[in-house]
Design an enzyme around this catalytic site. Structure first.
Site, PDB file in Angstrom:
ATOM      1  N   ARG A  91       0.850  -1.030   0.027  1.00 49.53           N
ATOM      2  CA  ARG A  91       0.012   0.085  -0.096  1.00 49.53           C
ATOM      3  C   ARG A  91       0.921   1.216   0.061  1.00 49.53           C
ATOM      4  NH1 ARG A  91      -4.626  -1.178  -1.876  1.00 49.53           N
ATOM      5  NH2 ARG A  91      -4.994   0.936  -1.128  1.00 49.53           N
ATOM      6  N   HIS A 109      13.180  -2.315  -1.107  1.00 49.79           N
ATOM      7  CA  HIS A 109      12.512  -2.452  -2.648  1.00 49.79           C
ATOM      8  C   HIS A 109      13.251  -3.325  -3.739  1.00 49.79           C
ATOM      9  CE1 HIS A 109      10.587  -0.760  -5.761  1.00 49.79           C
ATOM     10  NE2 HIS A 109      11.568  -0.453  -6.361  1.00 49.79           N
ATOM     11  N   ASP A 145       9.519   5.225  -2.553  1.00 46.36           N
ATOM     12  CA  ASP A 145      10.606   4.542  -3.014  1.00 46.36           C
ATOM     13  C   ASP A 145      11.744   5.513  -3.114  1.00 46.36           C
ATOM     14  OD1 ASP A 145       9.308   2.096  -2.962  1.00 46.36           O
ATOM     15  OD2 ASP A 145       8.759   1.996  -4.991  1.00 46.36           O
TER      16      ASP A 145
HETATM   17  C1  GAR Z   1       9.914  -8.385  -1.911  1.00 43.16           C
HETATM   18  O1  GAR Z   1      10.843  -8.601  -3.053  1.00 43.16           O
HETATM   19  C2  GAR Z   1      10.019  -6.859  -1.510  1.00 43.16           C
HETATM   20  O2  GAR Z   1      11.236  -6.350  -1.772  1.00 43.16           O
HETATM   21  C3  GAR Z   1       8.775  -6.680  -2.441  1.00 43.16           C
HETATM   22  O3  GAR Z   1       7.966  -7.475  -2.481  1.00 43.16           O
HETATM   23  C4  GAR Z   1       8.473  -8.728  -1.966  1.00 43.16           C
HETATM   24  C5  GAR Z   1       7.732  -9.113  -0.839  1.00 43.16           C
HETATM   25  O4  GAR Z   1       8.155 -10.585  -0.635  1.00 43.16           O
HETATM   26  N1  GAR Z   1       8.357  -5.130  -2.134  1.00 43.16           N
HETATM   27  C6  GAR Z   1       8.036  -4.247  -3.083  1.00 43.16           C
HETATM   28  O5  GAR Z   1       7.642  -4.599  -4.179  1.00 43.16           O
HETATM   29  C7  GAR Z   1       7.646  -3.135  -2.415  1.00 43.16           C
HETATM   30  N2  GAR Z   1       6.942  -2.108  -3.405  1.00 43.16           N
HETATM   31  P1  GAR Z   1       8.024 -11.136   0.969  1.00 43.16           P
HETATM   32  O6  GAR Z   1       6.490 -10.864   1.252  1.00 43.16           O
HETATM   33  O7  GAR Z   1       8.285 -12.653   0.847  1.00 43.16           O
HETATM   34  O8  GAR Z   1       8.848 -10.598   1.829  1.00 43.16           O
END
Ligand code: GAR
Length: 196
Positions: A91, A109, A145
């Site tokens: 979010r 990120h 970000d």
């Molecule tokens: C991770 O790769 C994180 O860097 C990314 O979502 C994934 C969550 O994985 N975050 C974003 O894209 C933020 N905009 P997880 O739930 O297994 O930690």
């Protein structure tokens, strides 16, 4: 000991790496894992590790982000965290919320910021013909970000790489980088970490 609340939306693998790092002489402990989504697989993983969990569903609030964030803020405040870690929390947060936690909120990120803010970072890196990719931990500021970079880890993009293979290799690095940054940050040290 610093108290850390971790915000998730999905599988929570980064959350697990953070929770499992906070043992022994670590300067922090997890006080809450909160999801905006009841179905997040990470909720069970947190409970299995003895961490309190909560859900604040964003959907009843529709477009009213501030109303959602008021409830989110109230629930977080009950857990008295010193630090918030966004870990796959999908979010976008408003300036109002961010300002309440500014200097105390981290995000991970999956790109080498400032490249590829937002979504589909790995596909965009491949599309651009980049030779390296990676992940970034940064302090959260109102701009998406953006915010001071606290850690970065990179991998070489290999021949035949797809967004999926790259995502998997970067995720392994995320699980090393985020705990390393949190440990330093919780000790009051904001020097940047570069991996490997
Ligand atoms: C991770 O790769 C994180 O860097 C990314 O979502 C994934 C969550 O994985 N975050 C974003 O894209 C933020 N905009 P997880 O739930 O297994 O930690």
């Amino acid at each position: 000991t610093k108290r850390v609340a971790i915000l998730i939306s999905g599988s929570g693998s980064n959350m697990v790496s953070l929770v499992e790092s906070m043992t022994g002489d670590h300067p922090a402990r997890a006080c809450l894992v909160l999801s905006n989504n009841h179905d997040a697989g990470g909720l069970r993983k947190a409970a299995d590790r003895g961490v309190d969990t909560a859900v604040v569903d964003h959907r009843p609030y529709g477009e009213d982000r501030a109303a959602f964030e008021d409830i989110l803020h109230a629930r977080l405040t009950e857990a008295r965290p010193d630090i918030l870690c966004l870990a796959g929390f999908m979010r976008v947060l408003t300036e109002g919320f961010v300002s309440r936690w500014q200097g105390r909120m981290l995000n991970i990120h999956p790109s080498l910021l400032p490249k590829y803010r937002g979504l589909n970072t790995h596909a965009r890196a491949l599309q651009a013909g980049d030779t390296k990719a990676g992940c970034t931990v940064h302090e959260v500021t109102p701009a998406l970000d953006d915010g001071p970079i606290l850690g970065q880890a990179e991998v070489a993009i290999e021949a035949g790489e797809t967004a999926e293979t790259l995502a998997a290799r970067v995720l392994e690095l995320e699980h090393i980088l985020y705990p390393a940054v949190l440990r330093r940050f919780a000790a009051g040290d904001r020097r940047m970490i570069t991996l490997p």
